[in-house]
Design a protein around this motif. Sequence first.
Motif, mmCIF file in Angstrom:
data_model
loop_
_atom_site.group_PDB
_atom_site.id
_atom_site.type_symbol
_atom_site.label_atom_id
_atom_site.label_comp_id
_atom_site.label_asym_id
_atom_site.label_seq_id
_atom_site.Cartn_x
_atom_site.Cartn_y
_atom_site.Cartn_z
ATOM 1 N N LEU A 60 0.811 -1.214 0.000
ATOM 2 C CA LEU A 60 0.000 0.000 0.000
ATOM 3 C C LEU A 60 0.848 1.268 0.000
ATOM 4 O O LEU A 60 0.300 2.380 -0.056
ATOM 5 C CB LEU A 60 -0.931 0.010 1.215
ATOM 6 C CG LEU A 60 -1.898 -1.167 1.354
ATOM 7 C CD1 LEU A 60 -2.834 -0.951 2.525
ATOM 8 C CD2 LEU A 60 -2.689 -1.382 0.066
ATOM 9 N N LEU A 61 2.171 1.136 0.058
ATOM 10 C CA LEU A 61 3.047 2.303 0.031
ATOM 11 C C LEU A 61 3.185 2.829 -1.392
ATOM 12 O O LEU A 61 2.795 2.168 -2.356
ATOM 13 C CB LEU A 61 4.414 1.947 0.620
ATOM 14 C CG LEU A 61 4.409 1.377 2.035
ATOM 15 C CD1 LEU A 61 5.831 1.088 2.500
ATOM 16 C CD2 LEU A 61 3.717 2.329 3.006
ATOM 17 N N GLN A 62 3.755 4.017 -1.513
ATOM 18 C CA GLN A 62 3.826 4.660 -2.830
ATOM 19 C C GLN A 62 5.253 4.726 -3.342
ATOM 20 O O GLN A 62 6.188 5.026 -2.593
ATOM 21 C CB GLN A 62 3.231 6.069 -2.752
ATOM 22 C CG GLN A 62 2.920 6.672 -4.111
ATOM 23 C CD GLN A 62 2.235 8.017 -4.000
ATOM 24 O OE1 GLN A 62 2.785 8.948 -3.443
ATOM 25 N NE2 GLN A 62 1.019 8.115 -4.544
ATOM 26 N N THR A 63 5.410 4.460 -4.633
ATOM 27 C CA THR A 63 6.709 4.566 -5.290
ATOM 28 C C THR A 63 6.962 6.020 -5.696
ATOM 29 O O THR A 63 6.030 6.821 -5.814
ATOM 30 C CB THR A 63 6.753 3.692 -6.545
ATOM 31 O OG1 THR A 63 5.783 4.187 -7.481
ATOM 32 C CG2 THR A 63 6.447 2.235 -6.214
ATOM 33 N N PRO A 64 8.226 6.394 -5.954
ATOM 34 C CA PRO A 64 8.516 7.756 -6.428
ATOM 35 C C PRO A 64 7.778 8.078 -7.730
ATOM 36 O O PRO A 64 7.332 9.215 -7.929
ATOM 37 C CB PRO A 64 10.034 7.738 -6.625
ATOM 38 C CG PRO A 64 10.525 6.692 -5.678
ATOM 39 C CD PRO A 64 9.464 5.635 -5.685
ATOM 40 N N GLU A 65 7.646 7.079 -8.615
ATOM 41 C CA GLU A 65 6.949 7.315 -9.878
ATOM 42 C C GLU A 65 5.484 7.663 -9.647
ATOM 43 O O GLU A 65 4.935 8.587 -10.258
ATOM 44 C CB GLU A 65 7.045 6.066 -10.771
ATOM 45 C CG GLU A 65 8.449 5.691 -11.188
ATOM 46 C CD GLU A 65 9.199 4.897 -10.130
ATOM 47 O OE1 GLU A 65 10.394 4.640 -10.327
ATOM 48 O OE2 GLU A 65 8.589 4.539 -9.102
ATOM 49 N N ALA A 66 4.827 6.936 -8.762
ATOM 50 C CA ALA A 66 3.426 7.206 -8.457
ATOM 51 C C ALA A 66 3.271 8.559 -7.771
ATOM 52 O O ALA A 66 2.302 9.289 -8.017
ATOM 53 C CB ALA A 66 2.853 6.096 -7.580
ATOM 54 N N ALA A 67 4.234 8.914 -6.915
ATOM 55 C CA ALA A 67 4.178 10.209 -6.237
ATOM 56 C C ALA A 67 4.253 11.355 -7.248
ATOM 57 O O ALA A 67 3.552 12.367 -7.113
ATOM 58 C CB ALA A 67 5.325 10.319 -5.239
ATOM 59 N N LYS A 68 5.079 11.200 -8.258
ATOM 60 C CA LYS A 68 5.194 12.222 -9.301
ATOM 61 C C LYS A 68 3.887 12.369 -10.068
ATOM 62 O O LYS A 68 3.433 13.486 -10.353
ATOM 63 C CB LYS A 68 6.332 11.850 -10.257
ATOM 64 C CG LYS A 68 6.569 12.868 -11.360
ATOM 65 C CD LYS A 68 7.721 12.440 -12.256
ATOM 66 C CE LYS A 68 7.936 13.446 -13.389
ATOM 67 N NZ LYS A 68 9.050 13.032 -14.283
ATOM 68 N N ARG A 69 3.246 11.247 -10.367
ATOM 69 C CA ARG A 69 1.971 11.298 -11.108
ATOM 70 C C ARG A 69 0.869 11.916 -10.244
ATOM 71 O O ARG A 69 -0.019 12.600 -10.762
ATOM 72 C CB ARG A 69 1.587 9.899 -11.583
ATOM 73 C CG ARG A 69 2.480 9.383 -12.705
ATOM 74 C CD ARG A 69 1.857 8.172 -13.386
ATOM 75 N NE ARG A 69 1.823 7.009 -12.530
ATOM 76 C CZ ARG A 69 2.780 6.101 -12.461
ATOM 77 N NH1 ARG A 69 3.883 6.243 -13.194
ATOM 78 N NH2 ARG A 69 2.672 5.049 -11.673
ATOM 79 N N THR A 70 0.905 11.677 -8.943
ATOM 80 C CA THR A 70 -0.081 12.300 -8.059
ATOM 81 C C THR A 70 0.019 13.815 -8.128
ATOM 82 O O THR A 70 -0.994 14.517 -8.240
ATOM 83 C CB THR A 70 0.122 11.828 -6.606
ATOM 84 O OG1 THR A 70 -0.234 10.448 -6.497
ATOM 85 C CG2 THR A 70 -0.764 12.622 -5.645
ATOM 86 N N LEU A 71 1.243 14.350 -8.081
ATOM 87 C CA LEU A 71 1.410 15.802 -8.164
ATOM 88 C C LEU A 71 0.925 16.322 -9.509
ATOM 89 O O LEU A 71 0.284 17.385 -9.573
ATOM 90 C CB LEU A 71 2.879 16.178 -7.948
ATOM 91 C CG LEU A 71 3.184 17.684 -8.024
ATOM 92 C CD1 LEU A 71 2.361 18.459 -6.995
ATOM 93 C CD2 LEU A 71 4.671 17.949 -7.826
#
Length: 566
Positions: free
Chosen positions: A261-272
Motif C-alpha cells: 500500500l506504500l507509494q513509489t517515487p513514480e506514483a508520487a510524481k503522477r499524483t502531483l
Amino acid sequence: MRKKTAVGMAVALAGASLFSTGVFAAECDTCSKTESGEVKGVLNTDVVTFKGIPYADAPVGENRFMPPKPPKKWLGVRDASNFGAVCPQAADHIIPYPQKPKMLDLVGGPVHEIPVFANEDCLSLNIWKPHGSVAKLPVMLYVHGGAFFVGAGSSPAYDGTALARNGVLVVNFNYRLGLFGFAELGSLDSQYTGSGNNGFRDQIAALKWVKNNISAFGGDPENITIFGESAGGASVASMLVSPQTKGLFKRAIIQSGNFNLLQTPEAAKRTLEQLLAAGKLKSMKDFKSATTEELLQVQLTAQFTAQNSSSMFAPKVGTLEIPANPEEALKSGVAKEIPVIVGANQDEINYWNLYDSKFRNLFIDEWDGGQPNRLLPLDVEAKVANANSVASLEQAYAKAIPGASERARRVAMVNDFIMNGPAVRFAENHALGGGNTYLYRFAWTMPDKYVPQGTPQLGAVHAMEIPFVFGILDDRLKIVPGIENYYRSNESAVAKELSKKMSLAWSNFAKFGDPNGQNVPQWSQYTLSTRPTLVWNSNPILVKDFESERRKVWSAWSFGPYPYKI
C-alpha cells in the motif's frame, strides 16, 4: 481506482469536537503532566480518558506542508475531555457523523461533504488508562486506517475503553491526510522536499511523544506496541523498517495492510501532476496561500479523474523514512528484535460492496459507478500466470480452488493480491529475518439469517476485525447490513466470546510479546516449515499452511509497493 465514490473507499470515521482549555485545581486524580503542560482527563466508571492532547504544533501558516514541530507549551491545566479536530477530509457517506457535514461542490464532479469539525490544527492524541492502575502499564498505540485520506482517532471504532480494561494503556491519534500529509511538493520548491511523507512523519512524532510522556500517565515507555489497520497497518509495517523509529517501540501488530500500500517515487510524481491539473493551484505559493476548502477541492477533483484514486496518497519508499525496498530490509533482519502479529480478513474486498446501492462488488461487478474498478492490474495477472505456467491467473485459481465459481475465484484473486498475500509474505520475510511472527486470518461471518433479504452475505470484510479487537460489538459500528440485529440477539454471545479472546490475545502480546494465555487459543509462531495460521472464527483453530494452494500461486510475486497508474 476511477473516482466515483473513491473518497469513501476506506474505513473513514470521525466523531470529534473541538478541545477547550481551562484551569483546574492542581491536585486531582485525573490529571497528568506532559512536557507541554498539565492535562485533566475524565473518569468513566473504571477508565480515565484524556482527549485532544497536542503532540505537535499546528501544521498551519508557515508550518503547512512542513515536518511536524513540537507542541507549544500552555499554562494552567488543559481540559482533555473532548476530542481534537478531525484532519481535513471528505466525509465517508456510509459512516454516521455526530455533526452534520457541510457540502462542497466540485466543478464537473459529484457533490462531496466535509466534516464541519475538520481543521488543519488537528495533530492531537487520545489516551485510555485503567483507573487506579499501577505504573508501567504496557502501551498500545493505534494508527487508524482510511487509505491515507480519511479517518480520525476520534472514531467510535477506536474507543480504547474495553481494551484498556485488559490492563493496558491505549493511545490513538490523528495525522495529516491526503494532499495535506502525503503530496510530494519538493519539485515546486526544494524547501518542501519530503513533504510526501509528512503524514508518516506525524505518526513518528506521535510515537516519540508517547515515548517521552507516557510514563506520567502510568504507561511503560520501554514497552510500547504499535498496531494499526489498513493504511494504519501499512504504516506500522513501515515503522518496522524505518531508520527513524529505532528504539521507539517494542512490538507491532499489522491488520489488513502492508508494504504493497506504500507509494513509489513514480506514483508520487503522477499524483502531483494530477493535483496540478485539477485546479488553479500551480505553484508552491498557491498551495501555501489556498484555503483548506480550496485544497480539498483540488484533491477531490484529482481523485475523481484519477485511474486509481485509492493509491494517490501514501507514505513514500526510497526516502529518509522508508527504504526503497522494505521487503528486503525486513528479510535482512532489520526488525528481528521486534515480535509481530500480522494478518488479514477472509473477505476483505467485500467491504467496498457497501458503496453500491445493490451491494455489488466494485472490483468485480458492474456497479453504480459503471464498469468494475481494476484493483488487480492486468500486467500483474499476466506475470503471475506466467510464473505458474498457465495461460491466465484464473486458470491458476481454478486449480487452487477446485469447484469454486468463476466469480468466487475472481474475488479470491483480488483478495490475495491486495491483502492476504502481503500478510503471508510479511510473515515469511520476518521469519527469514529472524523475527518472531504470529500469522492470523479473521474469518468470522455473521449468521445468514440476519442478512437482510436481497442483500448478499459479505462475510469477513475489511475492517470487520476492528470491533472484535477493541471489544465494541454494539450499535456504534454497523459494518455490514443486519449486524445490528445480530448484536441484539442472544446468538451474539458467540461473537462476544470471540471478541474477548481476540482482545486478550492482542493485550497479552502487548504485555509479553506472546499472544498466548488463559482463554486464548493456542497460537504457534510462524515458521517456513509448518506455516501455522490462527483462523479467528466462531471456533478459532490453528491451521497448518492455510489455503496453501492459493499461497503457492503467488510464491514468485513480490508484494512490495506497486507503481499504480494514478
